[in-house]
Design an enzyme around this catalytic site. Structure first.
Site, mmCIF file in Angstrom:
data_model
loop_
_atom_site.group_PDB
_atom_site.id
_atom_site.type_symbol
_atom_site.label_atom_id
_atom_site.label_comp_id
_atom_site.label_asym_id
_atom_site.label_seq_id
_atom_site.Cartn_x
_atom_site.Cartn_y
_atom_site.Cartn_z
ATOM 1 N N GLU A 72 43.693 -61.011 -40.982
ATOM 2 C CA GLU A 72 43.131 -59.838 -40.857
ATOM 3 C C GLU A 72 42.086 -59.480 -41.802
ATOM 4 O OE1 GLU A 72 44.141 -58.308 -38.427
ATOM 5 O OE2 GLU A 72 46.483 -58.673 -38.177
ATOM 6 N N TYR A 118 48.023 -32.166 -47.556
ATOM 7 C CA TYR A 118 47.994 -33.465 -48.249
ATOM 8 C C TYR A 118 47.429 -34.517 -47.328
ATOM 9 C CZ TYR A 118 50.907 -30.508 -51.235
ATOM 10 O OH TYR A 118 51.449 -29.509 -51.899
#
Length: 222
Positions: A72, A118
């Site tokens: 990846e 948040y």
């Protein structure tokens, strides 16, 4: 090898394991190290990182030393190419992020419904990028060319990738994104109330979070 970079990655890996974000040997992490990238090797468990676990890449992704790099790696290179301010990248298959990546996104620019301040403050908009098979180099192109400002993304039917100014920032962001995905899934069957466009704009400006205004906005509340 930069000892502080190694120690930082090892500590970050333990945090991700303790938070339940990296089952088995899934997931990978990297940090900028001067003019190169230190990235976890293929098949490395993030809770057991040592010097033999890491590969060194050039900033264009060429392997120049150490272990065999995670497949990846293009994801990481894509984020570093996007913004020189990114000092660390984390890719995880955390369960709630994976589950949400299998669902229709909330909007084009953001897969995660804005339910808590948040998420907006600490992560910001998180688009859903197209499905590619794991390790496909096009994943890095998708990250680099995404048309919206971002520091996190969901990969369709795959997982999450986040970037931060340093490895601790990236871990904090990965944990917050997983929590935001969990809350979205918990509230999906319900008549939930999202943050309004005005509330999101105020939070994004105050905290310097990426957020693209959208025609899709929650109704104003009294």
């Amino acid at each position: 090898m930069n000892r502080s970079a190694l120690d930082g990655l090892a500590a970050a890996g333990r945090r991700l394991i303790e938070a339940g974000l990296s089952p088995g040997s899934s997931g990978n992490m990297s940090v900028r190290d001067a003019d190169s990238i230190l990235i976890t090797g293929t098949g490395v468990e993030l809770g057991r990182i040592d010097e033999r676990s890491l590969a060194r890449l050039t900033m264009d992704g060429t392997h120049v030393g150490g272990a065999k790099a995670s497949k990846e790696a293009p994801l990481h290179v894509g984020f570093y190419r996007r913004d020189a301010g990114f000092g660390a990248v984390i890719h995880v298959h955390s369960p709630h992020a994976v589950a949400l990546s299998c669902m229709t996104p909330w909007a084009d620019h953001n897969a995660v419904a804005p339910l808590t301040p948040y998420f907006v403050m600490r992560v910001g908009q998180t688009p859903l990028l197209p499905y590619r098979h794991p390790g496909d180099a096009t994943l890095g192109v998708d990250v680099y060319e995404a048309p919206w400002p971002m520091r996190a993304a969901l990969l369709a039917n795959h997982g999450a990738v986040v970037a931060g100014s340093d490895i601790d920032d990236a871990v904090d962001r990965a944990i917050e994104l997983e929590e935001a995905c969990r809350i979205v899934l918990l509230t999906d069957p319900l008549q939930r109330v999202e943050l309004t466009a005005g509330q999101i704009e105020e939070l994004a400006q105050r905290w310097g979070s990426p957020w693209t205004p959208s025609a899709r906005a929650a109704p104003q509340r009294l």
